[in-house]
Scaffold this active site. Structure first.
Site, mmCIF file in Angstrom:
data_model
loop_
_atom_site.group_PDB
_atom_site.id
_atom_site.type_symbol
_atom_site.label_atom_id
_atom_site.label_comp_id
_atom_site.label_asym_id
_atom_site.label_seq_id
_atom_site.Cartn_x
_atom_site.Cartn_y
_atom_site.Cartn_z
ATOM 1 N N ALA A 43 0.743 -1.050 -0.024
ATOM 2 C CA ALA A 43 0.039 0.048 -0.216
ATOM 3 C C ALA A 43 0.851 1.191 0.150
ATOM 4 O O ALA A 43 1.869 1.177 0.747
ATOM 5 C CB ALA A 43 -0.866 0.022 1.346
ATOM 6 N N THR A 102 6.697 4.079 5.754
ATOM 7 C CA THR A 102 6.361 5.015 5.445
ATOM 8 C C THR A 102 7.102 5.987 6.472
ATOM 9 O O THR A 102 7.729 5.784 7.188
ATOM 10 C CB THR A 102 4.712 5.251 5.976
ATOM 11 O OG1 THR A 102 4.389 5.129 7.263
ATOM 12 C CG2 THR A 102 3.781 4.029 5.411
ATOM 13 N N GLU A 148 15.262 -1.954 13.501
ATOM 14 C CA GLU A 148 16.743 -1.573 13.277
ATOM 15 C C GLU A 148 16.907 -0.380 12.526
ATOM 16 O O GLU A 148 17.906 0.279 12.795
ATOM 17 C CB GLU A 148 17.466 -2.880 12.506
ATOM 18 C CG GLU A 148 18.848 -2.643 12.604
ATOM 19 C CD GLU A 148 19.389 -2.566 14.134
ATOM 20 O OE1 GLU A 148 19.436 -3.369 14.844
ATOM 21 O OE2 GLU A 148 19.889 -1.472 14.396
ATOM 22 N N GLY A 206 19.514 15.609 -4.122
ATOM 23 C CA GLY A 206 18.539 14.732 -3.542
ATOM 24 C C GLY A 206 19.120 14.290 -2.019
ATOM 25 O O GLY A 206 18.488 13.374 -1.499
ATOM 26 N N LYS A 224 15.669 9.915 16.623
ATOM 27 C CA LYS A 224 16.409 9.029 16.670
ATOM 28 C C LYS A 224 17.094 8.875 17.911
ATOM 29 O O LYS A 224 17.222 7.807 18.655
ATOM 30 C CB LYS A 224 17.781 9.186 15.548
ATOM 31 C CG LYS A 224 17.079 8.952 14.036
ATOM 32 C CD LYS A 224 18.085 9.152 13.050
ATOM 33 C CE LYS A 224 17.587 9.474 11.708
ATOM 34 N NZ LYS A 224 18.424 9.678 10.794
ATOM 35 N N GLY A 334 20.757 5.442 3.643
ATOM 36 C CA GLY A 334 20.979 5.075 1.957
ATOM 37 C C GLY A 334 19.807 4.210 2.077
ATOM 38 O O GLY A 334 19.469 3.471 2.941
#
Ligand SMILES: NC(=O)c1ccc[n+]([C@@H]2O[C@H](COP(=O)([O-])OP(=O)(O)OC[C@H]3O[C@@H](n4cnc5c(N)ncnc54)[C@H](OP(=O)(O)O)[C@@H]3O)[C@@H](O)[C@H]2O)c1
Length: 354
Positions: A43, A102, A148, A206, A224, A334
């Site tokens: 989705a 997401t 993780e 980017g 975080k 990344g």
């Protein structure tokens, strides 16, 4: 061969990379673990595909190709995340893994329902773990929830925190440079480049979110660090953090285009701070740090020749790792690494829970 049903929320950069990794590693996972990940649902924010028997690899490849080209996913209109889980459960799908890749808030009711139904959860989305402790605590020390990739983009940060906690080590602090974008900005500002010029380059390459304020606000770094602090055993809230934003408050509500145009208003102030640090033999880095009393996220002065000023690092200072803190160094973001962290979580869940 054990078939593990998988439901994937999010078909952005990480979601597409994960789907490709699932396809590419099928025979390796079958050989080493005898698992077959059967993707029953995918989705995005508006559409979904649901095939209880599993989407074929060619259907998955077509779907991620469409998204990569900027087209709609191509399935039917999506129900709410919670309803989606109910529909998968009602179709008789058991022992599934729900993947949240997401960046959206409000996934908790769907996650809670999935847990109630005995499903496992693997997330790169930080928001469920960084929400109010009242709702987030159910996701910590829960073998059915893996995350993780929420910190360090796939580096074994959460696994290391879990290990230190399991051996009853006492945490003193956790800290690190946790944003590739802000690391790039600091290195460019240190070279004497104006903030606005470095930002325009980072955006063009980017490196930033579509709205660079999402990086510059420090909120993502704070999430975080909050997650690391909670893994260390401290029941902290977002309000326990002091967060330094790298843009002025009067630019909070304008369009992205106007923000980029007016970003030169931060040039002089930041140039002075970097020059002052340099004059003291220091460099400025955007660092997040947490102790049991709370945390601080922002520009901090580091010795110019210290490894920490020159490496992407996360470190844990504990009773056992006192004189020499445990340090994890390497690329902390990344798509490949982040998706790899999620795939690793899926394999752990399959191995340990089903
Ligand atoms: N990129 C990295 O290196 C990195 C590193 C560590 C962690 N992460 C985390 O990984 C997550 C994904 O990152 P990304 O770079 O892949 O983000 P992204 O490219 O912005 O993709 C997000 C995806 O989520 C979908 N989405 C939004 N709301 C949704 C909902 N309610 N239900 C289902 N799907 C929904 C979006 O749908 P549409 O396509 O329809 O908009 C999009 O496909 C984020 O939480 C991010 O912080 C990323």
């Amino acid at each position: 061969m054990k078939e593990i049903p998988v439901i994937i929320f999010g078909v952005g950069g990480v979601g597409r990379t994960l789907i490709q990794q699932i396809i590419d590693s099928r025979s390796a996972i079958a050989n080493s673990n005898q698992y077959h990940f059967k993707v029953v649902a995918i989705a995005d924010s508006t559409q979904w595909f649901f095939v209880p028997e599993g989407l074929s690899d060619s259907e998955l490849t077509t779907a991620i190709g469409r998204k990569a080209a900027g087209n709609p996913l191509g399935g039917s209109q999506r129900p709410s995340a919670e309803k989606l889980i109910s529909m998968v459960v009602a179709a008789g799908v058991e022992n599934a893994i729900v993947v949240d890749v997401t960046a959206t808030g409000g996934m908790e009711p769907a996650i809670d329902l999935a847990l109630e139904k005995g499903y496992g959860i693997a997330l790169a989305n930080k928001k469920p773990h960084a929400g109010p402790w009242e709702t987030a605590q159910a996701y910590y020390n829960n073998g059915a929830v893996r995350h993780e990739s929420t910190v360090g983009g796939g580096e074994p940060i959460i696994a290391s925190l879990r290990y230190l906690s399991d051996i009853n080590d006492t945490f003193y602090s956790c800290e690190g440079q946790l944003s590739g974008t802000l690391g790039f900005m600091c290195r460019e500002l240190q070279k004497g480049r104006p903030f606005s010029e470095a930002l325009a380059e980072a955006k063009g390459l980017g490196y930033t979110e579509p709205d660079p304020r999402d990086d510059l606000s420090g909120e993502d770094v704070m999430r975080k660090v909050l997650i690391m602090g909670r893994m260390a055993g401290w029941q902290l809230e977002q309000s326990d953090f002091e967060v330094e934003s790298l843009y002025d408050a009067d630019l909070a509500d304008c369009s992205v285009a106007e923000f980029m145009e007016r970003s030169s208003q931060m040039d002089a102030g930041l140039a002075k701070r970097f020059a002052d640090a340099k004059a003291n033999g220091k460099v400025l880095r955007y660092v997040g740090r947490v102790t049991e009393n709370g945390g601080k996220v922002g520009l901090m002065e580091l010795d110019a020749d210290s490894p920490m000023a020159n490496l992407k690092y996360i470190q844990f200072h504990t009773e056992l790792y006192d004189e020499e803190p445990m340090m994890i160094i390497g690329a902390g973001a990344g798509l490949g690494m982040t998706a790899g962290g999620v795939l690793g979580d899926m394999i752990s869940l399959a191995r340990e829970n089903f």
